[in-house]
Design a protein around this motif. Structure first.
Motif, PDB file in Angstrom:
ATOM      1  N   ALA A 123       0.830  -1.207   0.000  1.00 29.17           N
ATOM      2  CA  ALA A 123       0.000   0.000   0.000  1.00 29.17           C
ATOM      3  C   ALA A 123       0.868   1.262   0.000  1.00 29.17           C
ATOM      4  O   ALA A 123       0.498   2.273  -0.622  1.00 29.17           O
ATOM      5  N   ARG A 124       1.986   1.233   0.678  1.00 26.17           N
ATOM      6  CA  ARG A 124       2.871   2.395   0.687  1.00 26.17           C
ATOM      7  C   ARG A 124       3.467   2.643  -0.703  1.00 26.17           C
ATOM      8  O   ARG A 124       3.610   3.789  -1.157  1.00 26.17           O
ATOM      9  N   LYS A 125       3.842   1.545  -1.408  1.00 24.96           N
ATOM     10  CA  LYS A 125       4.383   1.699  -2.762  1.00 24.96           C
ATOM     11  C   LYS A 125       3.309   2.267  -3.692  1.00 24.96           C
ATOM     12  O   LYS A 125       3.582   3.137  -4.539  1.00 24.96           O
ATOM     13  N   GLU A 126       2.076   1.769  -3.509  1.00 19.47           N
ATOM     14  CA  GLU A 126       0.992   2.271  -4.350  1.00 19.47           C
ATOM     15  C   GLU A 126       0.748   3.747  -4.103  1.00 19.47           C
ATOM     16  O   GLU A 126       0.468   4.517  -5.032  1.00 19.47           O
ATOM     17  N   LEU A 127       0.878   4.169  -2.829  1.00 15.80           N
ATOM     18  CA  LEU A 127       0.669   5.584  -2.510  1.00 15.80           C
ATOM     19  C   LEU A 127       1.740   6.455  -3.152  1.00 15.80           C
ATOM     20  O   LEU A 127       1.454   7.570  -3.630  1.00 15.80           O
ATOM     21  N   ASP A 128       2.971   5.954  -3.221  1.00 19.07           N
ATOM     22  CA  ASP A 128       4.040   6.726  -3.876  1.00 19.07           C
ATOM     23  C   ASP A 128       3.718   6.945  -5.356  1.00 19.07           C
ATOM     24  O   ASP A 128       3.902   8.044  -5.900  1.00 19.07           O
ATOM     25  N   VAL A 129       3.221   5.878  -5.998  1.00 20.58           N
ATOM     26  CA  VAL A 129       2.858   5.996  -7.413  1.00 20.58           C
ATOM     27  C   VAL A 129       1.707   6.988  -7.601  1.00 20.58           C
ATOM     28  O   VAL A 129       1.712   7.835  -8.505  1.00 20.58           O
ATOM     29  N   GLN A 130       0.714   6.904  -6.704  1.00 15.02           N
ATOM     30  CA  GLN A 130      -0.443   7.784  -6.803  1.00 15.02           C
ATOM     31  C   GLN A 130      -0.041   9.250  -6.616  1.00 15.02           C
ATOM     32  O   GLN A 130      -0.595  10.144  -7.272  1.00 15.02           O
ATOM     33  N   ASN A 131       0.914   9.511  -5.724  1.00 19.11           N
ATOM     34  CA  ASN A 131       1.391  10.877  -5.524  1.00 19.11           C
ATOM     35  C   ASN A 131       2.014  11.425  -6.807  1.00 19.11           C
ATOM     36  O   ASN A 131       1.807  12.594  -7.186  1.00 19.11           O
ATOM     37  N   GLN A 132       2.809  10.595  -7.501  1.00 15.08           N
ATOM     38  CA  GLN A 132       3.429  11.046  -8.754  1.00 15.08           C
ATOM     39  C   GLN A 132       2.377  11.329  -9.826  1.00 15.08           C
ATOM     40  O   GLN A 132       2.458  12.324 -10.567  1.00 15.08           O
ATOM     41  N   LEU A 133       1.367  10.438  -9.904  1.00 20.10           N
ATOM     42  CA  LEU A 133       0.320  10.647 -10.897  1.00 20.10           C
ATOM     43  C   LEU A 133      -0.483  11.911 -10.582  1.00 20.10           C
ATOM     44  O   LEU A 133      -0.893  12.644 -11.496  1.00 20.10           O
ATOM     45  N   TYR A 134      -0.727  12.167  -9.300  1.00 21.04           N
ATOM     46  CA  TYR A 134      -1.497  13.358  -8.924  1.00 21.04           C
ATOM     47  C   TYR A 134      -0.731  14.627  -9.277  1.00 21.04           C
ATOM     48  O   TYR A 134      -1.316  15.631  -9.741  1.00 21.04           O
ATOM     49  N   SER A 149      -6.323   6.576   2.629  1.00 21.27           N
ATOM     50  CA  SER A 149      -7.234   5.998   3.616  1.00 21.27           C
ATOM     51  C   SER A 149      -7.042   4.489   3.719  1.00 21.27           C
ATOM     52  O   SER A 149      -7.069   3.916   4.823  1.00 21.27           O
ATOM     53  N   ALA A 150      -6.853   3.832   2.572  1.00 24.01           N
ATOM     54  CA  ALA A 150      -6.630   2.379   2.589  1.00 24.01           C
ATOM     55  C   ALA A 150      -5.355   2.033   3.328  1.00 24.01           C
ATOM     56  O   ALA A 150      -5.293   1.048   4.081  1.00 24.01           O
ATOM     57  N   LEU A 151      -4.296   2.856   3.140  1.00 21.05           N
ATOM     58  CA  LEU A 151      -3.036   2.619   3.851  1.00 21.05           C
ATOM     59  C   LEU A 151      -3.210   2.799   5.356  1.00 21.05           C
ATOM     60  O   LEU A 151      -2.694   1.999   6.145  1.00 21.05           O
ATOM     61  N   GLU A 155      -2.386  -0.032   8.198  1.00 15.57           N
ATOM     62  CA  GLU A 155      -1.425   0.230   9.289  1.00 15.57           C
ATOM     63  C   GLU A 155      -2.090  -0.005  10.651  1.00 15.57           C
ATOM     64  O   GLU A 155      -1.445  -0.496  11.588  1.00 15.57           O
ATOM     65  N   ALA A 156      -3.381   0.345  10.784  1.00  9.42           N
ATOM     66  CA  ALA A 156      -4.097   0.081  12.036  1.00  9.42           C
ATOM     67  C   ALA A 156      -4.219  -1.418  12.267  1.00  9.42           C
ATOM     68  O   ALA A 156      -4.055  -1.907  13.404  1.00  9.42           O
ATOM     69  N   GLN A 157      -4.503  -2.173  11.198  1.00  9.57           N
ATOM     70  CA  GLN A 157      -4.580  -3.632  11.336  1.00  9.57           C
ATOM     71  C   GLN A 157      -3.226  -4.226  11.728  1.00  9.57           C
ATOM     72  O   GLN A 157      -3.162  -5.170  12.535  1.00  9.57           O
ATOM     73  N   LEU A 158      -2.159  -3.662  11.184  1.00  9.39           N
ATOM     74  CA  LEU A 158      -0.821  -4.161  11.518  1.00  9.39           C
ATOM     75  C   LEU A 158      -0.494  -3.912  12.993  1.00  9.39           C
ATOM     76  O   LEU A 158       0.073  -4.779  13.657  1.00  9.39           O
ATOM     77  N   GLU A 159      -0.890  -2.750  13.482  1.00 10.26           N
ATOM     78  CA  GLU A 159      -0.640  -2.443  14.895  1.00 10.26           C
ATOM     79  C   GLU A 159      -1.381  -3.424  15.799  1.00 10.26           C
ATOM     80  O   GLU A 159      -0.835  -3.917  16.795  1.00 10.26           O
ATOM     81  N   ARG A 160      -2.636  -3.744  15.459  1.00  8.77           N
ATOM     82  CA  ARG A 160      -3.398  -4.692  16.264  1.00  8.77           C
ATOM     83  C   ARG A 160      -2.802  -6.095  16.178  1.00  8.77           C
ATOM     84  O   ARG A 160      -2.757  -6.827  17.171  1.00  8.77           O
ATOM     85  N   ALA A 161      -2.338  -6.470  15.016  1.00 12.87           N
ATOM     86  CA  ALA A 161      -1.735  -7.800  14.846  1.00 12.87           C
ATOM     87  C   ALA A 161      -0.442  -7.919  15.645  1.00 12.87           C
ATOM     88  O   ALA A 161      -0.170  -8.960  16.263  1.00 12.87           O
ATOM     89  N   GLN A 162       0.355  -6.866  15.621  1.00 14.12           N
ATOM     90  CA  GLN A 162       1.604  -6.880  16.389  1.00 14.12           C
ATOM     91  C   GLN A 162       1.322  -6.895  17.895  1.00 14.12           C
ATOM     92  O   GLN A 162       2.043  -7.557  18.659  1.00 14.12           O
ATOM     93  N   GLU A 163       0.264  -6.194  18.311  1.00 16.66           N
ATOM     94  CA  GLU A 163      -0.118  -6.200  19.725  1.00 16.66           C
ATOM     95  C   GLU A 163      -0.589  -7.590  20.148  1.00 16.66           C
ATOM     96  O   GLU A 163      -0.252  -8.073  21.234  1.00 16.66           O
ATOM     97  N   THR A 164      -1.340  -8.241  19.288  1.00 21.62           N
ATOM     98  CA  THR A 164      -1.790  -9.613  19.577  1.00 21.62           C
ATOM     99  C   THR A 164      -0.598 -10.556  19.686  1.00 21.62           C
ATOM    100  O   THR A 164      -0.570 -11.439  20.569  1.00 21.62           O
ATOM    101  N   LEU A 165       0.390 -10.354  18.835  1.00 21.71           N
ATOM    102  CA  LEU A 165       1.593 -11.184  18.899  1.00 21.71           C
ATOM    103  C   LEU A 165       2.341 -10.961  20.216  1.00 21.71           C
ATOM    104  O   LEU A 165       2.809 -11.922  20.844  1.00 21.71           O
ATOM    105  N   ARG A 166       2.440  -9.704  20.643  1.00 23.23           N
ATOM    106  CA  ARG A 166       3.099  -9.419  21.930  1.00 23.23           C
ATOM    107  C   ARG A 166       2.318 -10.032  23.088  1.00 23.23           C
ATOM    108  O   ARG A 166       2.895 -10.476  24.085  1.00 23.23           O
TER     109      ARG A 166
END
Length: 364
Positions: A123-134, A149-151, A155-166
């Motif tokens: 998603a971060r790579k896609e956002l970089d491409v979208q910034n250039q196109l914009y 918004s999708a990114l 990122e919120a899901q990743l934070e919850r997943a990492q918290e669950t792992l901890r």
């Protein structure tokens, strides 16, 4: 033979005369002693006992009892579900803050975190491409914001997943002693989120919870000094403490006010949470008044008096009763110019005494 008998009778007669003489002499002495006592005793005086009036606090201390618990206690609960891989504590064990207590299987948690992490990278790579196109005007601002918004969501899901792992590693939040073990905590079993693992208590800093009634709560303030006594079969353990907190309202079920007395545990090896303790709280702000025994009070025609010893007579002094506690009363003379402190008040025979009655005290 006749002469010998006559001699015996003469001896017996002499002995009887001596006994009669001694008896008469003793009666004469006793009669003289009685006459002497009668002459020196004034039977118009009434005998009474007295007590010296002191100025002191009527309620200098407050007594209560309660149950000891830790100032710092925590229930350790599982924050995620999982299979128990290891249990690294036992009942009564001393643990440090951050020490591992239980390890849950983290296989699923690791896979979930890894998957979402890759999605975030894409998603971060896609956002970089979208910034250039914009910037070249190839896409609208709305499309760019959708990618951002999708990114953010990933990122919120990743934070919850990492918290669950901890959370698959359950650690001690405070240093202390293991008070109990969770129910059904067995290797290989599955624990659920919210299930209690153990309870940890810091035995160094303790607290006693007191329930005080309305007659007691007015004499307690935060910061007041307290003495704690804990009875054991072999000794009485004492400690100094302080009133740490007083509830602002009474318990709706009991009508009492919860008061905490905090103290440093002098014997962590013996004093544990749950034992009973007696507490004496000092009332340093208690007012000072002349204190007299209840037995010294006299009620006459709706007024209250005490009899004060003045030389060999009793003086009736009217007083106002300010407070009473136990066998004592706090009083003040109605006459402000009269000071009761240091005076002797009568405590017995009061029903036979009037103002200016001649008296003698018990030890005079």
């Amino acid at each position: 033979m006749v002469g010998h008998r006559r001699s015996n009778w003469i001896g017996i007669g002499t002995l009887l005369l001596i006994l009669i003489f001694v008896s008469c002499e003793k009666e004469t002495q006793e009669s003289a002693a009685v006459d002497s006592v009668t002459a020196t005793t004034d039977y118009t005086q009434l005998v009474s006992s007295t007590v010296v009036v002191e100025r002191a606090a009527l309620r200098p201390t407050l007594f209560a009892s309660g149950v000891v618990k830790g100032q710092h206690e925590v229930l350790v609960k599982a924050r995620t579900s999982g299979v128990v891989n290891s249990i690294d504590f036992s009942l009564g064990q001393q643990v440090e803050q951050g020490q591992t207590l239980v390890v849950l299987d983290d296989t699923i948690a690791k896979l979930s975190a890894s998957q979402i992490s890759l999605q975030v990278q894409n998603a971060r790579k896609e956002l970089d491409v979208q910034n250039q196109l914009y910037e070249r005007g190839a896409i609208s601002l709305s499309m760019l914001n959708q990618t951002k918004s999708a990114l953010d969501g990933l990122e919120a899901q990743l934070e919850r997943a990492q918290e669950t792992l901890r959370d698959t590693t359950i650690s001690a939040p405070i240093a202390g002693s293991i008070a109990d073990e969770g129910i059904s905590l067995i290797l290989g079993d599955t624990v659920q989120a919210g299930q209690t693992i153990t309870r940890i208590i810091d035995l160094n800093e303790m607290r006693i919870a007191l329930s005080l009634g309305q007659s007691q709560i007015f004499f307690v303030q935060e910061g007041a000094k307290a003495t704690i006594e804990i009875m054991t079969p072999n000794e009485v353990i004492r400690a100094e403490g302080v009133v740490g907190a007083v509830s602002s309202g009474s318990d709706s079920r009991t009508g009492s006010w919860t008061t905490f007395v905090d103290f440093t545990n002098p014997r962590p090896d013996l004093i544990r949470a749950g034992v009973s303790a007696n507490v004496t709280i000092k009332n340093d702000l208690a007012p000072l008044h002349p204190l007299v025994p209840n037995a010294a009070m006299v009620n006459r025609e709706g007024k209250t008096y005490v009899y004060v010893k003045q030389e060999n007579s009793a003086r009736l002094v009217e007083v106002e009763v300010l407070d009473r506690y136990g066998d004592l009363m706090a009083v003040e003379p109605i006459d402000d110019s009269y000071d009761l402190v240091g005076k002797e008040v009568l405590t017995s025979g009061l029903s036979r005494i009037d103002d200016e009655t001649s008296i003698v005290t018990q030890y005079e």
